[in-house]
Design an enzyme around this catalytic site. Sequence first.
Site, PDB file in Angstrom:
ATOM      1  N   ARG A   1     -14.139 -14.539 -44.897  1.00 40.92           N
ATOM      2  CA  ARG A   1     -14.009 -13.952 -43.557  1.00 40.92           C
ATOM      3  C   ARG A   1     -12.618 -13.344 -43.452  1.00 40.92           C
ATOM      4  O   ARG A   1     -11.613 -14.018 -43.681  1.00 40.92           O
ATOM      5  CB  ARG A   1     -14.207 -15.032 -42.492  1.00 40.92           C
ATOM      6  CG  ARG A   1     -13.997 -14.563 -41.048  1.00 40.92           C
ATOM      7  CD  ARG A   1     -15.049 -13.552 -40.635  1.00 40.92           C
ATOM      8  NE  ARG A   1     -15.025 -13.305 -39.195  1.00 40.92           N
ATOM      9  CZ  ARG A   1     -14.212 -12.447 -38.590  1.00 40.92           C
ATOM     10  NH1 ARG A   1     -13.335 -11.744 -39.308  1.00 40.92           N
ATOM     11  NH2 ARG A   1     -14.262 -12.291 -37.278  1.00 40.92           N
TER      12      ARG A   1
ATOM     13  N   ARG B   1     -16.505 -20.767 -44.587  1.00 38.65           N
ATOM     14  CA  ARG B   1     -16.099 -19.514 -45.215  1.00 38.65           C
ATOM     15  C   ARG B   1     -14.606 -19.535 -45.532  1.00 38.65           C
ATOM     16  O   ARG B   1     -13.813 -20.097 -44.778  1.00 38.65           O
ATOM     17  CB  ARG B   1     -16.406 -18.326 -44.300  1.00 38.65           C
ATOM     18  CG  ARG B   1     -17.875 -18.142 -43.986  1.00 38.65           C
ATOM     19  CD  ARG B   1     -18.096 -17.009 -42.996  1.00 38.65           C
ATOM     20  NE  ARG B   1     -17.447 -17.263 -41.720  1.00 38.65           N
ATOM     21  CZ  ARG B   1     -17.566 -16.489 -40.647  1.00 38.65           C
ATOM     22  NH1 ARG B   1     -18.313 -15.399 -40.714  1.00 38.65           N
ATOM     23  NH2 ARG B   1     -16.956 -16.784 -39.522  1.00 38.65           N
TER      24      ARG B   1
ATOM     25  N   ASP C   1     -12.118  -8.381 -36.060  1.00 31.23           N
ATOM     26  CA  ASP C   1     -13.475  -8.682 -35.619  1.00 31.23           C
ATOM     27  C   ASP C   1     -14.229  -7.369 -35.454  1.00 31.23           C
ATOM     28  O   ASP C   1     -13.942  -6.586 -34.548  1.00 31.23           O
ATOM     29  CB  ASP C   1     -13.434  -9.447 -34.294  1.00 31.23           C
ATOM     30  CG  ASP C   1     -14.809  -9.948 -33.866  1.00 31.23           C
ATOM     31  OD1 ASP C   1     -15.698 -10.029 -34.736  1.00 31.23           O
ATOM     32  OD2 ASP C   1     -14.986 -10.250 -32.681  1.00 31.23           O
ATOM     33  N   THR C   2     -15.176  -7.105 -36.352  1.00 30.78           N
ATOM     34  CA  THR C   2     -15.986  -5.893 -36.240  1.00 30.78           C
ATOM     35  C   THR C   2     -17.213  -6.177 -35.383  1.00 30.78           C
ATOM     36  O   THR C   2     -17.662  -7.324 -35.292  1.00 30.78           O
ATOM     37  CB  THR C   2     -16.442  -5.401 -37.629  1.00 30.78           C
ATOM     38  OG1 THR C   2     -17.212  -6.430 -38.269  1.00 30.78           O
ATOM     39  CG2 THR C   2     -15.242  -5.052 -38.497  1.00 30.78           C
TER      40      THR C   2
ATOM     41  N   ASP D   1     -16.681  -7.475 -41.412  1.00 29.81           N
ATOM     42  CA  ASP D   1     -15.532  -8.355 -41.609  1.00 29.81           C
ATOM     43  C   ASP D   1     -15.823  -9.574 -42.483  1.00 29.81           C
ATOM     44  O   ASP D   1     -15.031 -10.512 -42.529  1.00 29.81           O
ATOM     45  CB  ASP D   1     -14.966  -8.812 -40.258  1.00 29.81           C
ATOM     46  CG  ASP D   1     -16.023  -9.453 -39.358  1.00 29.81           C
ATOM     47  OD1 ASP D   1     -16.933 -10.125 -39.884  1.00 29.81           O
ATOM     48  OD2 ASP D   1     -15.948  -9.279 -38.131  1.00 29.81           O
TER      49      ASP D   1
ATOM     50  N   GLU E   1     -20.940  -6.777 -34.071  1.00 29.91           N
ATOM     51  CA  GLU E   1     -22.032  -7.476 -34.744  1.00 29.91           C
ATOM     52  C   GLU E   1     -23.162  -6.518 -35.131  1.00 29.91           C
ATOM     53  O   GLU E   1     -23.437  -5.533 -34.445  1.00 29.91           O
ATOM     54  CB  GLU E   1     -22.592  -8.574 -33.840  1.00 29.91           C
ATOM     55  CG  GLU E   1     -21.613  -9.692 -33.522  1.00 29.91           C
ATOM     56  CD  GLU E   1     -21.255 -10.519 -34.738  1.00 29.91           C
ATOM     57  OE1 GLU E   1     -22.044 -10.532 -35.708  1.00 29.91           O
ATOM     58  OE2 GLU E   1     -20.187 -11.154 -34.721  1.00 29.91           O
TER      59      GLU E   1
END
Length: 398
Positions: A176, A226, A181-182, A157, A184
């Site tokens: 971002r 970001r 939300d992928t 992401d 980690e």
Amino acid sequence: MKRISVFLVLVFMLSFFLSFSASAAIQSEISVFIDGNKIAFEAPPTMENGTTLVPMRKIFEEQGATMKYEATTKTVTAVKDTITIKYQIGAKTATKNGKSISLAVPGMIIKSSTFVPLRFVSEALGSSVGWEGSSKTITISSANKISAEVFEVIDGDTVKLKYKGLNGDETTESFRLIGVDTPETDQTIGEEPYGTEATNFTKAKLQVGTKVLVEFDVDERDQYGRVLGYVYLMDGTFFNARLVSEGYAKFVTFPPNVRWVELFKHLQTIARNDERGLWSLTGDTGGDSVPGSTPPNSEGNVIISDVNAVNETITVKNNGTSDINLKGWKVVSVTGNQTYVFSDYTLKAGLTVTLVSGADAKSETGKIVWTTKNIWNNREADPAQLFDATGALVSEVK
């Protein structure tokens, strides 16, 4: 007895068939989202030879165009800003500002409703159009976008993009992806299930040198500096949405950047029900659980019990009778748009955990350092929000 058994079997088979048919009908429906809003058409969209047709007036007006229809000639004229579109229902050509446009499938009248090709109308009005085949969902974005080029993929992401700044100079920054939300892949905090697959998917779709378009929301940057954005491929594919639709990411909110929240919720529900991607790992297709996290806070047991702006602390309490794993849960300072994401932390029943920030922040029993920077705004109201691992808002203090 045999007759009763046969009757029961027939009843069961009929019930199963009706249930399957209803489910198939739901799956066959096409959903359309314009700038984050799901559109309710007076007649459902239909597919003709790979082209989606929708009721005419609704698709024009939802994108800010004024429309006139001449019934005798079946001709529509739509105007938006400097764009004028003219089209005669049934024809395979239309005009935009006098220039001819070919249509793969013509507009038509279906059960007394006039239908027109969705992609033709939307792209002629300057919008980006994306298609999520696995969820039968169309996305239409009319927002302004900047052109960029993929420089590097950090993870599923987060990407680095090259683009021209306001001064005309080319710059490279981390972006971002908003709303997703992928899992980690950072080895220092532990790789999460499906993290590698998500990163590889993003690398395959956003290869170095790929041209993309970026749309912004309310806040341009997060607390890490970001850039926050929605990324589109040049064919109109909404990449943030693709990650959720294919099960490579879960939906998460980044207030106040919530333009496409309803779309992401919609796509996640379908991906979860179909057990796509990371949802195939949960073993629970009916719930909202995420790999490595505790099911959602459906009973409101976990709440924000205190916010002290002066001391730079926020306290979360588990009022329930069971321990809760907060992995993936998020605390948000709304005014500053600053977010803390819990790692693998179990909050015992009846106990609290306090996030501390500021220059004097120190970790100790029951306390976690958020950051050594100040978080809470003492000069104006700064609401605090708590989201569970599915991105659902479960507690708020204003």
